[in-house]
Design a protein around this motif. Structure first.
Motif, PDB file in Angstrom:
ATOM      1  N   PHE A   1       0.845  -1.187   0.000  1.00 13.35           N
ATOM      2  CA  PHE A   1       0.000   0.000   0.000  1.00 13.35           C
ATOM      3  C   PHE A   1       0.880   1.235   0.000  1.00 13.35           C
ATOM      4  CE2 PHE A   1      -4.327   1.551   0.780  1.00 13.35           C
ATOM      5  CZ  PHE A   1      -4.064   2.883   1.031  1.00 13.35           C
ATOM      6  N   ALA A   2       0.874   1.952  -1.119  1.00 10.88           N
ATOM      7  CA  ALA A   2       1.661   3.186  -1.244  1.00 10.88           C
ATOM      8  C   ALA A   2       3.077   2.980  -0.738  1.00 10.88           C
ATOM      9  CB  ALA A   2       0.987   4.328  -0.484  1.00 10.88           C
ATOM     10  N   ARG A   3       3.809   2.092  -1.398  1.00  9.80           N
ATOM     11  CA  ARG A   3       5.140   1.726  -0.927  1.00  9.80           C
ATOM     12  C   ARG A   3       6.224   2.707  -1.342  1.00  9.80           C
ATOM     13  NH1 ARG A   3       5.079  -3.369   1.129  1.00  9.80           N
ATOM     14  NH2 ARG A   3       3.288  -4.683   0.647  1.00  9.80           N
ATOM     15  N   GLU A   4       5.859   3.780  -2.038  1.00  6.87           N
ATOM     16  CA  GLU A   4       6.860   4.753  -2.443  1.00  6.87           C
ATOM     17  C   GLU A   4       7.533   5.336  -1.209  1.00  6.87           C
ATOM     18  OE1 GLU A   4       3.818   4.671  -3.435  1.00  6.87           O
ATOM     19  OE2 GLU A   4       3.648   4.814  -5.617  1.00  6.87           O
ATOM     20  N   PRO A   5       8.858   5.192  -1.117  1.00  8.60           N
ATOM     21  CA  PRO A   5       9.567   5.689   0.078  1.00  8.60           C
ATOM     22  C   PRO A   5       9.310   7.158   0.374  1.00  8.60           C
ATOM     23  CG  PRO A   5      11.017   4.297  -1.245  1.00  8.60           C
ATOM     24  CD  PRO A   5       9.758   4.500  -2.047  1.00  8.60           C
ATOM     25  N   TYR A   6       9.166   7.974  -0.674  1.00  5.14           N
ATOM     26  CA  TYR A   6       8.991   9.407  -0.424  1.00  5.14           C
ATOM     27  C   TYR A   6       7.666   9.694   0.272  1.00  5.14           C
ATOM     28  CZ  TYR A   6       5.659  10.205  -4.291  1.00  5.14           C
ATOM     29  OH  TYR A   6       4.565  10.190  -5.110  1.00  5.14           O
ATOM     30  N   LEU A   7       6.656   8.823   0.095  1.00  7.43           N
ATOM     31  CA  LEU A   7       5.401   8.991   0.807  1.00  7.43           C
ATOM     32  C   LEU A   7       5.468   8.370   2.193  1.00  7.43           C
ATOM     33  CD1 LEU A   7       2.680   8.349  -1.932  1.00  7.43           C
ATOM     34  CD2 LEU A   7       3.278  10.507  -0.849  1.00  7.43           C
ATOM     35  N   PRO A 123      -3.460   3.717  -4.228  1.00  6.02           N
ATOM     36  CA  PRO A 123      -2.853   4.090  -2.947  1.00  6.02           C
ATOM     37  C   PRO A 123      -2.164   5.448  -2.960  1.00  6.02           C
ATOM     38  CG  PRO A 123      -2.363   1.797  -3.477  1.00  6.02           C
ATOM     39  CD  PRO A 123      -2.976   2.407  -4.706  1.00  6.02           C
ATOM     40  N   THR A 124      -1.435   5.756  -4.021  1.00  6.99           N
ATOM     41  CA  THR A 124      -0.734   7.039  -4.078  1.00  6.99           C
ATOM     42  C   THR A 124      -1.710   8.198  -4.029  1.00  6.99           C
ATOM     43  OG1 THR A 124       1.072   6.067  -5.354  1.00  6.99           O
ATOM     44  CG2 THR A 124       0.857   8.463  -5.424  1.00  6.99           C
ATOM     45  N   TRP A 125      -2.773   8.105  -4.800  1.00  7.23           N
ATOM     46  CA  TRP A 125      -3.806   9.144  -4.827  1.00  7.23           C
ATOM     47  C   TRP A 125      -4.445   9.306  -3.453  1.00  7.23           C
ATOM     48  CZ3 TRP A 125      -9.265   8.769  -7.311  1.00  7.23           C
ATOM     49  CH2 TRP A 125      -9.781  10.062  -7.505  1.00  7.23           C
ATOM     50  N   LEU A 126      -4.717   8.184  -2.787  1.00  3.83           N
ATOM     51  CA  LEU A 126      -5.327   8.228  -1.461  1.00  3.83           C
ATOM     52  C   LEU A 126      -4.437   8.954  -0.456  1.00  3.83           C
ATOM     53  CD1 LEU A 126      -6.894   4.679  -1.006  1.00  3.83           C
ATOM     54  CD2 LEU A 126      -8.102   6.851  -0.781  1.00  3.83           C
ATOM     55  N   VAL A 127      -3.158   8.575  -0.406  1.00  2.00           N
ATOM     56  CA  VAL A 127      -2.247   9.175   0.566  1.00  2.00           C
ATOM     57  C   VAL A 127      -2.098  10.675   0.314  1.00  2.00           C
ATOM     58  CG1 VAL A 127       0.150   9.236   1.372  1.00  2.00           C
ATOM     59  CG2 VAL A 127      -1.008   7.038   1.058  1.00  2.00           C
ATOM     60  N   GLU A 128      -1.989  11.064  -0.936  1.00  2.00           N
ATOM     61  CA  GLU A 128      -1.869  12.489  -1.255  1.00  2.00           C
ATOM     62  C   GLU A 128      -3.136  13.242  -0.859  1.00  2.00           C
ATOM     63  OE1 GLU A 128      -0.893  12.361  -5.397  1.00  2.00           O
ATOM     64  OE2 GLU A 128       1.266  12.347  -5.001  1.00  2.00           O
ATOM     65  N   TYR A 129      -4.297  12.613  -1.044  1.00  2.00           N
ATOM     66  CA  TYR A 129      -5.557  13.237  -0.637  1.00  2.00           C
ATOM     67  C   TYR A 129      -5.609  13.389   0.877  1.00  2.00           C
ATOM     68  CZ  TYR A 129     -10.555  13.723   0.281  1.00  2.00           C
ATOM     69  OH  TYR A 129     -11.775  14.153   0.738  1.00  2.00           O
TER      70      TYR A 129
END
Length: 219
Positions: A1-7, A123-129
């Motif tokens: 789930f949104a595994r991008e390290p920067y997030l 997931p990326t969209w969710l975390v940014e929201y």
């Protein structure tokens, strides 16, 4: 789930609008509700969508029931669980989106769980929201994102005559300065790059803004 390290570097940041909430807590809660939705999403692929089958596409829950599931499964206080349900509840606003708020209130006691946004989320969209909703500074993503880009490029580079510098470079002349986000050497040539971290584009206006930021960086 949104595994991008920067997030994930921002996962522990607390919401300014609710000090008990964080991105990490929301991810845990969303994953729990996603698992519930996955268990319920067992209707046949050719099932017709009409008033008699609606409950299999969007089951109804008592609000108290969902609150109890979150509290007992995640060890959270009841008040915090209510805040999570509020954040995931559709508000009937023109700017709301079921893919971000998949729980639709029928009344003060019942919520409809729309299954696709929970079983197949972005997931990326969710975390940014969630960052925007929690007043977490979106610009805080820039530094971690740049580090991730440089690190992934350096680790994946297979050219023997190429090197990716793992740090940004600050150029100064008098009181003027410029930060160079990305520097690479390919043979006897130096490549300079500008790294831009933008909101994941999903709507037309977001795509326009995304392209504009890329053009701005190129100039």
């Amino acid at each position: 789930f949104a595994r991008e390290p920067y997030l994930m570097a921002l996962a522990e940041h607390k919401f300014k609008t609710s000090p008990q909430l964080s991105i990490k807590v929301l991810i845990r809660a969303f994953c729990l509700l996603s698992s519930v939705a996955t268990l319920l999403d067992d209707h046949p692929e050719n099932l017709p969508f009409d008033t008699t089958t609606l409950g299999q596409f969007a089951p109804i829950f008592q609000r108290d029931e969902l609150r109890r599931i979150l509290a007992e499964s995640l060890g959270l206080e009841t008040g915090l669980c209510e805040e999570i349900l509020e954040l995931l509840s559709f508000r009937w606003s023109p700017r709301d989106d079921l893919w971000l708020r998949p729980l639709v209130p029928l009344d003060s006691a019942r919520l409809v769980m729309v299954l696709p946004p929970l079983t197949s989320p972005n997931p990326t969209w969710l975390v940014e929201y969630w960052m925007r909703e929690g007043a977490i500074a979106v610009q805080d993503r820039g530094g971690p994102f740049e580090e991730q880009v440089r690190s992934e490029l350096a680790d994946s580079c297979k050219l023997k005559n190429a090197t990716i510098h793992r740090h940004s470079i600050r150029l100064e002349q008098g009181q003027l300065f410029e930060q160079v986000d990305l520097v690479a050497r390919v043979g006897n040539k130096i490549v300079i790059g500008e790294v831009k971290c933008s909101v994941f584009p999903t709507r037309i206006q977001e795509h326009v803004n995304y392209e504009a930021r890329l053009m701005e960086g190129a100039q």
